[in-house]
Design an enzyme around this catalytic site. Structure first.
Site, PDB file in Angstrom:
ATOM      1  N   SER A   8      -7.602  15.332   8.130  1.00 27.94           N
ATOM      2  CA  SER A   8      -6.160  15.240   7.889  1.00 27.94           C
ATOM      3  C   SER A   8      -5.726  16.459   7.086  1.00 27.94           C
ATOM      4  O   SER A   8      -6.355  16.818   6.092  1.00 27.94           O
ATOM      5  CB  SER A   8      -5.860  13.973   7.082  1.00 27.94           C
ATOM      6  OG  SER A   8      -4.621  14.116   6.416  1.00 27.94           O
ATOM      7  N   HIS A  31      -5.949  15.604  12.456  1.00 31.89           N
ATOM      8  CA  HIS A  31      -5.141  14.412  12.179  1.00 31.89           C
ATOM      9  C   HIS A  31      -3.858  14.835  11.461  1.00 31.89           C
ATOM     10  O   HIS A  31      -3.912  15.440  10.390  1.00 31.89           O
ATOM     11  CB  HIS A  31      -5.985  13.491  11.293  1.00 31.89           C
ATOM     12  CG  HIS A  31      -5.380  12.179  10.954  1.00 31.89           C
ATOM     13  ND1 HIS A  31      -5.498  11.051  11.759  1.00 31.89           N
ATOM     14  CD2 HIS A  31      -4.668  11.787   9.879  1.00 31.89           C
ATOM     15  CE1 HIS A  31      -4.889  10.035  11.176  1.00 31.89           C
ATOM     16  NE2 HIS A  31      -4.375  10.448  10.030  1.00 31.89           N
ATOM     17  N   ASP A  33      -0.453  13.550   9.745  1.00 30.75           N
ATOM     18  CA  ASP A  33       0.193  12.375   9.160  1.00 30.75           C
ATOM     19  C   ASP A  33       1.705  12.554   9.137  1.00 30.75           C
ATOM     20  O   ASP A  33       2.237  13.374   8.384  1.00 30.75           O
ATOM     21  CB  ASP A  33      -0.324  12.167   7.728  1.00 30.75           C
ATOM     22  CG  ASP A  33      -1.764  11.694   7.712  1.00 30.75           C
ATOM     23  OD1 ASP A  33      -2.040  10.641   8.321  1.00 30.75           O
ATOM     24  OD2 ASP A  33      -2.610  12.375   7.104  1.00 30.75           O
ATOM     25  N   MET A  35       5.146  10.943   8.131  1.00 33.61           N
ATOM     26  CA  MET A  35       5.686   9.902   7.234  1.00 33.61           C
ATOM     27  C   MET A  35       7.192  10.075   7.111  1.00 33.61           C
ATOM     28  O   MET A  35       7.681  11.207   7.029  1.00 33.61           O
ATOM     29  CB  MET A  35       5.066  10.021   5.841  1.00 33.61           C
ATOM     30  CG  MET A  35       3.551   9.972   5.834  1.00 33.61           C
ATOM     31  SD  MET A  35       2.912   9.973   4.147  1.00 33.61           S
ATOM     32  CE  MET A  35       1.161  10.163   4.455  1.00 33.61           C
ATOM     33  N   HIS A  64      -0.710  10.461  13.548  1.00 27.41           N
ATOM     34  CA  HIS A  64      -0.693   9.166  12.868  1.00 27.41           C
ATOM     35  C   HIS A  64       0.726   8.943  12.366  1.00 27.41           C
ATOM     36  O   HIS A  64       1.142   9.555  11.377  1.00 27.41           O
ATOM     37  CB  HIS A  64      -1.705   9.180  11.714  1.00 27.41           C
ATOM     38  CG  HIS A  64      -1.734   7.910  10.922  1.00 27.41           C
ATOM     39  ND1 HIS A  64      -2.370   7.806   9.705  1.00 27.41           N
ATOM     40  CD2 HIS A  64      -1.204   6.678  11.168  1.00 27.41           C
ATOM     41  CE1 HIS A  64      -2.230   6.579   9.237  1.00 27.41           C
ATOM     42  NE2 HIS A  64      -1.515   5.871  10.098  1.00 27.41           N
ATOM     43  N   MET A  66       3.335   7.090  10.529  1.00 24.65           N
ATOM     44  CA  MET A  66       3.653   6.086   9.502  1.00 24.65           C
ATOM     45  C   MET A  66       5.165   6.052   9.382  1.00 24.65           C
ATOM     46  O   MET A  66       5.749   6.533   8.406  1.00 24.65           O
ATOM     47  CB  MET A  66       2.966   6.462   8.177  1.00 24.65           C
ATOM     48  CG  MET A  66       1.464   6.209   8.223  1.00 24.65           C
ATOM     49  SD  MET A  66       0.555   7.163   6.996  1.00 24.65           S
ATOM     50  CE  MET A  66       0.396   8.708   7.886  1.00 24.65           C
ATOM     51  N   MET A 135      -6.909   1.190   8.466  1.00 25.46           N
ATOM     52  CA  MET A 135      -6.630   1.943   7.235  1.00 25.46           C
ATOM     53  C   MET A 135      -7.533   1.443   6.116  1.00 25.46           C
ATOM     54  O   MET A 135      -7.665   0.228   5.908  1.00 25.46           O
ATOM     55  CB  MET A 135      -5.171   1.764   6.800  1.00 25.46           C
ATOM     56  CG  MET A 135      -4.123   2.412   7.700  1.00 25.46           C
ATOM     57  SD  MET A 135      -4.292   4.193   7.890  1.00 25.46           S
ATOM     58  CE  MET A 135      -4.120   4.775   6.196  1.00 25.46           C
ATOM     59  N   ASP A 173      -9.415   5.597   8.172  1.00 24.62           N
ATOM     60  CA  ASP A 173      -8.577   6.623   7.542  1.00 24.62           C
ATOM     61  C   ASP A 173      -8.244   6.198   6.116  1.00 24.62           C
ATOM     62  O   ASP A 173      -7.669   5.137   5.907  1.00 24.62           O
ATOM     63  CB  ASP A 173      -7.289   6.777   8.369  1.00 24.62           C
ATOM     64  CG  ASP A 173      -6.330   7.816   7.813  1.00 24.62           C
ATOM     65  OD1 ASP A 173      -6.719   8.568   6.896  1.00 24.62           O
ATOM     66  OD2 ASP A 173      -5.189   7.881   8.303  1.00 24.62           O
TER      67      ASP A 173
END
Ligand code: DX5
Ligand code: ZN
Length: 222
Positions: A8, A31, A33, A35, A64, A66, A135, A173
């Site tokens: 990540s 990866h 992220d 958000m 990913h 979120m 997670m 993760d």
């Protein structure tokens, strides 16, 4: 498919993302992220940056998400160049429909579960997924402590996948490091996200290779 490592970049130098990705050539995926400051209390990057990163590296991107309302936003990450798109079970209004839509767009469809979300309610939809993400921290920030309380869920997910004869990858993760990766591999995970463990090191690629070697030594043993 065997063991895969997907670092990540959340804890990398965010002003030089493409350069940071170039430091981890031994990775299987990168990866990313995403958000939205709504599903989680943190804000990172969105589609325009993601699209630029996809052009800046030959490594496949593991998105990913979120975010709230993945039903609306996740397909755009497939179009922006992702190889795999993960949405959260807690946020999706119609997870089966969304997984099918992602697959129809030619990417791997993946669903994530927060630490307190059980697996049993989703057992029957595993066949709709290419990967399940368990997670091992509360989503939102890198550098948190690994939650051992999630290990039984990893084990249970592996049992369900095997019992159904599926090829679903099992990703972990959060807090994955040289110290914790063996526990995850022993529980049945095969795809490992590691952020701070990789990017706090002087030689991030050496850590990627060492993480892989440790996980492989366990998975060969079980
Ligand atoms: C947390 C993110 C993780 C995180 C991993 O919400 O989804 O991908 O960046 O970072 P570490 O490995 O430092 O826990
Ligand atoms: Zn993540």
């Amino acid at each position: 498919m065997g063991i895969q490592i997907t670092p990540s970049v959340l804890n990398a130098d965010l002003s030089r993302l493409a350069d940071e990705i170039a430091r981890i050539p031994s990775s299987d995926w990168v990866h990313i992220d995403v958000m939205d400051n709504h599903f989680v209390p943190n804000l990172t990057l969105g589609l325009p940056v993601f699209e630029s990163l996809a052009k800046a590296t030959d490594l496949p991107l593991d998105a990913h998400l979120m975010i709230t309302d993945p039903d609306r936003w996740a397909p755009a990450y497939a179009e922006a160049g992702a190889g795999s798109v993960t949405f959260h079970a807690e946020a999706a209004a119609a997870p089966v429909r969304l997984a099918r839509e992602l697959r129809a767009k030619g990417v791997r469809a993946s669903m994530a579960l927060k630490p307190a979300t059980g697996i049993e309610a989703y057992a029957d939809m595993l066949a709709e997924l290419d990967m399940l993400l368990i997670m091992t921290v509360e989503p939102g920030f890198g550098g948190q402590r690994f939650l051992d309380v999630c290990l039984p869920k990893i084990r249970r997910a592996r049992e369900l996948i095997s019992a159904a004869g599926l090829e679903v990858w099992l990703q972990v993760d959060g807090g994955v490091s040289l110290e914790t990766i063996e526990r995850c591999a022993e529980a049945g995970a095969d795809v490992f996200v590691a952020g701070s463990a990789v990017f706090s090191a002087e030689d991030p690629d050496a850590v990627v290779r060492e993480l892989k070697a440790r996980a492989e030594s366990i998975s060969g043993a079980v």
